[in-house]
Design a protein around this motif. Structure first.
Motif, PDB file in Angstrom:
ATOM      1  N   ARG A 176       0.797  -1.284   0.107  1.00 46.51           N
ATOM      2  CA  ARG A 176      -0.095   0.089  -0.151  1.00 46.51           C
ATOM      3  C   ARG A 176       1.012   1.228  -0.057  1.00 46.51           C
ATOM      4  O   ARG A 176       0.633   2.365  -0.533  1.00 46.51           O
ATOM      5  CB  ARG A 176      -0.904  -0.168   1.182  1.00 46.51           C
ATOM      6  CG  ARG A 176      -2.129  -1.063   1.248  1.00 46.51           C
ATOM      7  CD  ARG A 176      -3.188  -0.562   1.801  1.00 46.51           C
ATOM      8  NE  ARG A 176      -3.102  -0.915   3.391  1.00 46.51           N
ATOM      9  CZ  ARG A 176      -3.356  -2.089   4.039  1.00 46.51           C
ATOM     10  NH1 ARG A 176      -3.829  -3.307   3.328  1.00 46.51           N
ATOM     11  NH2 ARG A 176      -2.955  -2.266   5.144  1.00 46.51           N
ATOM     12  N   ILE A 177       1.969   1.207   0.649  1.00 45.14           N
ATOM     13  CA  ILE A 177       2.934   2.210   0.918  1.00 45.14           C
ATOM     14  C   ILE A 177       3.536   2.757  -0.654  1.00 45.14           C
ATOM     15  O   ILE A 177       3.554   3.734  -1.178  1.00 45.14           O
ATOM     16  CB  ILE A 177       4.156   2.057   1.844  1.00 45.14           C
ATOM     17  CG1 ILE A 177       3.544   2.132   3.192  1.00 45.14           C
ATOM     18  CG2 ILE A 177       5.382   3.122   1.468  1.00 45.14           C
ATOM     19  CD1 ILE A 177       3.258   3.482   3.724  1.00 45.14           C
ATOM     20  N   ALA A 178       3.711   1.445  -1.445  1.00 48.79           N
ATOM     21  CA  ALA A 178       4.398   1.568  -2.815  1.00 48.79           C
ATOM     22  C   ALA A 178       3.191   2.209  -3.569  1.00 48.79           C
ATOM     23  O   ALA A 178       3.688   3.314  -4.429  1.00 48.79           O
ATOM     24  CB  ALA A 178       4.858   0.218  -3.190  1.00 48.79           C
ATOM     25  N   ALA A 179       1.980   1.837  -3.629  1.00 48.35           N
ATOM     26  CA  ALA A 179       1.097   2.275  -4.383  1.00 48.35           C
ATOM     27  C   ALA A 179       0.734   3.678  -4.088  1.00 48.35           C
ATOM     28  O   ALA A 179       0.705   4.788  -5.062  1.00 48.35           O
ATOM     29  CB  ALA A 179      -0.294   1.511  -4.214  1.00 48.35           C
ATOM     30  N   ILE A 194      18.282   3.879   1.275  1.00 50.03           N
ATOM     31  CA  ILE A 194      16.877   2.920   1.645  1.00 50.03           C
ATOM     32  C   ILE A 194      15.795   3.737   1.482  1.00 50.03           C
ATOM     33  O   ILE A 194      15.481   4.717   2.440  1.00 50.03           O
ATOM     34  CB  ILE A 194      17.022   2.119   2.722  1.00 50.03           C
ATOM     35  CG1 ILE A 194      18.190   0.879   2.573  1.00 50.03           C
ATOM     36  CG2 ILE A 194      15.767   1.255   3.083  1.00 50.03           C
ATOM     37  CD1 ILE A 194      19.348   1.524   3.667  1.00 50.03           C
ATOM     38  N   GLY A 195      14.939   3.672   0.346  1.00 52.95           N
ATOM     39  CA  GLY A 195      13.687   4.646   0.226  1.00 52.95           C
ATOM     40  C   GLY A 195      14.338   5.843  -0.548  1.00 52.95           C
ATOM     41  O   GLY A 195      14.126   7.043   0.137  1.00 52.95           O
ATOM     42  N   CYS A 196      14.848   5.758  -1.552  1.00 55.78           N
ATOM     43  CA  CYS A 196      15.615   6.891  -2.261  1.00 55.78           C
ATOM     44  C   CYS A 196      14.579   7.999  -2.823  1.00 55.78           C
ATOM     45  O   CYS A 196      14.987   9.148  -3.372  1.00 55.78           O
ATOM     46  CB  CYS A 196      16.358   6.425  -3.383  1.00 55.78           C
ATOM     47  SG  CYS A 196      15.805   5.551  -4.556  1.00 55.78           S
ATOM     48  N   GLY A 197      13.511   7.298  -3.125  1.00 50.64           N
ATOM     49  CA  GLY A 197      12.396   8.584  -3.571  1.00 50.64           C
ATOM     50  C   GLY A 197      12.683   8.567  -5.273  1.00 50.64           C
ATOM     51  O   GLY A 197      13.261   8.187  -6.006  1.00 50.64           O
ATOM     52  N   ILE A 198      12.424  10.043  -5.575  1.00 44.69           N
ATOM     53  CA  ILE A 198      12.999  10.386  -6.711  1.00 44.69           C
ATOM     54  C   ILE A 198      14.616  10.776  -7.049  1.00 44.69           C
ATOM     55  O   ILE A 198      14.912  11.128  -8.155  1.00 44.69           O
ATOM     56  CB  ILE A 198      12.139  12.007  -6.950  1.00 44.69           C
ATOM     57  CG1 ILE A 198      12.697  12.888  -6.099  1.00 44.69           C
ATOM     58  CG2 ILE A 198      10.972  11.845  -7.111  1.00 44.69           C
ATOM     59  CD1 ILE A 198      12.176  14.496  -6.336  1.00 44.69           C
ATOM     60  N   SER A 230      12.268   7.390   5.321  1.00 45.98           N
ATOM     61  CA  SER A 230      11.648   6.232   4.843  1.00 45.98           C
ATOM     62  C   SER A 230      11.592   5.248   5.933  1.00 45.98           C
ATOM     63  O   SER A 230      10.626   4.325   5.954  1.00 45.98           O
ATOM     64  CB  SER A 230      12.365   5.791   3.795  1.00 45.98           C
ATOM     65  OG  SER A 230      13.866   5.265   4.253  1.00 45.98           O
ATOM     66  N   PHE A 231      12.392   5.427   7.013  1.00 50.15           N
ATOM     67  CA  PHE A 231      12.045   4.333   8.069  1.00 50.15           C
ATOM     68  C   PHE A 231      10.923   4.533   8.616  1.00 50.15           C
ATOM     69  O   PHE A 231      10.275   3.442   9.336  1.00 50.15           O
ATOM     70  CB  PHE A 231      13.352   4.513   9.107  1.00 50.15           C
ATOM     71  CG  PHE A 231      13.521   3.206   9.685  1.00 50.15           C
ATOM     72  CD1 PHE A 231      14.605   2.470   8.914  1.00 50.15           C
ATOM     73  CD2 PHE A 231      13.202   2.834  10.713  1.00 50.15           C
ATOM     74  CE1 PHE A 231      14.962   0.995   9.319  1.00 50.15           C
ATOM     75  CE2 PHE A 231      13.466   1.483  11.147  1.00 50.15           C
ATOM     76  CZ  PHE A 231      14.525   0.570  10.308  1.00 50.15           C
ATOM     77  N   PRO A 232      10.033   5.695   8.959  1.00 54.67           N
ATOM     78  CA  PRO A 232       8.672   5.697   9.415  1.00 54.67           C
ATOM     79  C   PRO A 232       7.811   4.669   8.569  1.00 54.67           C
ATOM     80  O   PRO A 232       6.848   4.070   9.366  1.00 54.67           O
ATOM     81  CB  PRO A 232       8.336   7.069   9.206  1.00 54.67           C
ATOM     82  CG  PRO A 232       9.588   8.127   9.225  1.00 54.67           C
ATOM     83  CD  PRO A 232      10.519   7.144   8.531  1.00 54.67           C
ATOM     84  N   HIS A 233       8.062   4.675   7.394  1.00 60.64           N
ATOM     85  CA  HIS A 233       6.933   3.564   6.382  1.00 60.64           C
ATOM     86  C   HIS A 233       7.308   2.105   7.028  1.00 60.64           C
ATOM     87  O   HIS A 233       6.517   1.391   6.968  1.00 60.64           O
ATOM     88  CB  HIS A 233       7.421   3.687   5.048  1.00 60.64           C
ATOM     89  CG  HIS A 233       6.808   5.152   4.596  1.00 60.64           C
ATOM     90  ND1 HIS A 233       5.672   5.923   5.241  1.00 60.64           N
ATOM     91  CD2 HIS A 233       7.463   6.337   4.118  1.00 60.64           C
ATOM     92  CE1 HIS A 233       5.731   6.972   4.728  1.00 60.64           C
ATOM     93  NE2 HIS A 233       6.628   7.267   3.962  1.00 60.64           N
ATOM     94  N   TYR A 248       7.049   8.410  12.451  1.00 60.46           N
ATOM     95  CA  TYR A 248       6.033   9.774  12.522  1.00 60.46           C
ATOM     96  C   TYR A 248       4.984   9.781  13.875  1.00 60.46           C
ATOM     97  O   TYR A 248       3.938  10.152  13.791  1.00 60.46           O
ATOM     98  CB  TYR A 248       5.135   9.912  11.436  1.00 60.46           C
ATOM     99  CG  TYR A 248       6.147   9.932   9.923  1.00 60.46           C
ATOM    100  CD1 TYR A 248       7.032  10.967  10.161  1.00 60.46           C
ATOM    101  CD2 TYR A 248       5.680   9.500   8.852  1.00 60.46           C
ATOM    102  CE1 TYR A 248       8.040  10.946   8.818  1.00 60.46           C
ATOM    103  CE2 TYR A 248       6.419   9.634   7.663  1.00 60.46           C
ATOM    104  CZ  TYR A 248       7.499  10.666   7.829  1.00 60.46           C
ATOM    105  OH  TYR A 248       8.423  10.800   6.733  1.00 60.46           O
ATOM    106  N   ARG A 249       5.229   8.737  14.884  1.00 59.83           N
ATOM    107  CA  ARG A 249       4.422   8.742  15.957  1.00 59.83           C
ATOM    108  C   ARG A 249       4.467   9.935  16.659  1.00 59.83           C
ATOM    109  O   ARG A 249       3.617  10.126  17.806  1.00 59.83           O
ATOM    110  CB  ARG A 249       4.802   7.640  16.721  1.00 59.83           C
ATOM    111  CG  ARG A 249       4.893   6.421  16.124  1.00 59.83           C
ATOM    112  CD  ARG A 249       5.200   4.917  16.906  1.00 59.83           C
ATOM    113  NE  ARG A 249       6.541   5.399  17.103  1.00 59.83           N
ATOM    114  CZ  ARG A 249       7.518   4.080  17.611  1.00 59.83           C
ATOM    115  NH1 ARG A 249       6.963   2.974  17.666  1.00 59.83           N
ATOM    116  NH2 ARG A 249       8.666   4.625  17.844  1.00 59.83           N
ATOM    117  N   GLY A 250       5.362  10.822  16.790  1.00 60.71           N
ATOM    118  CA  GLY A 250       5.485  12.234  17.351  1.00 60.71           C
ATOM    119  C   GLY A 250       5.676  11.983  18.624  1.00 60.71           C
ATOM    120  O   GLY A 250       5.316  12.679  19.663  1.00 60.71           O
TER     121      GLY A 250
END
Ligand SMILES: C[S@@+](CC[C@H](N)C(=O)[O-])C[C@H]1O[C@@H](n2cnc3c(N)ncnc32)[C@H](O)[C@@H]1O
Length: 302
Positions: free
Chosen positions: A96-99, A150-154, A217-220, A253-255
């Motif tokens: 779902r994260i990938a989508a 890890i999680g390089c995005g654009i 990316s680690f939060p995901h 991202y739990r704050g």
């Protein structure tokens, strides 16, 4: 009078100097029910403040004026992202994260990796440079170094770091983000891109890298659950050379910073890392926390 309670935290932190104007705007937009409510909250906060705090809010106001579509962009990114996360037919959380990232990559490449850029390439570049400067100052980005993100995005960090390093590998679960990265890195011969499964780094070789990075990316991975966290940490340990470093920029991202620090210390012990830095916030344009782990002499616990 319209209630502006939703904005209190972001604007107060901006006045206090703890949040840059772009970050305050992003947080204000995320929590505001409408652009009108956000505008009203910002005007009230400006009227109630003075000195440097007021100047920071005025900067936020002129940033919004210069980026008129920013509110609508933040709302659209949120809406598209969470619509994908809510879809049960996509499979597990990692799918779902990938989508979700596939969906928002099309809306705004810069906004998709850093909403606090408000979709502006110039702001994204400045925020990227702050992190790269941090890595240089820590002696972590240098010739001879082989790195992985890890999680390089654009691929904004691949582009910024490639001239400083021997090589850098970008891994991501999102096909569309990798397409953007491929375009940005097309001329960079020392950049490699790999689509990952979100759980680890196979088929990358053991002890290949000096530096591993996970920037927002680690939060995901944390959202995906304990199994994903452990399998990723064990595998990052596997691909690092002895004394290799793993820098996590934002663990969750739990704050709850105290919870993140406790959890990271416990996980580092289990997965074979020493913790050199544990969750401070050294940046001006971004409120990301930094965790600096070094691959320990001792092996991971079974
Ligand atoms: C907020 S973006 C940050 C991208 C990049 N690090 C940056 O700061 O520009 C998060 C990225 O992590 C990727 N991601 C999320 N979970 C992942 C996982 N388990 N493994 C690899 N990539 C993942 C997403 O697809 C997305 O591209």
């Amino acid at each position: 009078m319209m209630s502006t309670d939703f904005s209190r935290d972001a604007l107060a932190r901006c006045v206090a100097g703890a949040l840059a104007p772009n970050m305050a705007l992003f947080q204000l937009f995320s929590s505001a029910p409408s652009a009108e409510a956000a505008r009203c909250a910002l005007e009230q906060a400006i009227a109630a403040s003075q000195g440097e705090g007021r100047a920071r809010l005025l900067d936020a106001q002129s940033l919004w004026r210069d980026t008129p579509a920013a509110f609508e962009l933040i709302k659209a990114l949120d809406e598209h992202y969470f619509a994908q996360i809510a879809r049960a037919d996509h499979g597990d959380h990692i799918a779902r994260i990938a989508a979700a990232y596939d969906a928002i990559a099309a809306l705004s490449p810069s906004g998709s990796v850093a909403s606090y850029s408000l979709g502006r390439e110039d702001l994204l570049e400045k925020a990227t440079a702050e992190v790269v400067d941090h890595l240089r100052a820590e002696g972590l980005a240098h010739e001879g170094c082989e790195a992985i993100e890890i999680g390089c995005g654009i691929g904004r960090f691949l582009v910024a770091l490639s001239p400083l390093l021997s090589s850098i590998t970008g891994v991501d679960v999102s096909t569309k983000m990798l397409e953007h990265a491929r375009e940005r890195c097309a001329r960079l011969v020392n950049v490699e891109l790999v689509q990952g499964d979100g759980r680890g780094l196979r088929p990358l070789a053991d002890r290949r890298y000096d530096l591993a990075l996970a920037i927002d990316s680690f939060p995901h991975i944390v959202e995906a659950g304990d199994e994903a966290v452990l399998s990723n940490l064990f595998d990052i340990h596997r691909v690092l050379r002895p004394q290799g470093r793993f820098l996590i920029f934002n663990y969750s991202y739990r704050g709850d910073d105290a919870l993140d620090r406790r959890e990271l210390l416990r996980l580092a012990e289990r997965t074979g890392f020493d913790v050199r830095r544990c969750g401070d916030r050294p940046f001006r344009l971004w409120d990301g926390t930094v965790f600096d782990l070094a691959k320990a002499e001792r092996p991971p616990l079974p």
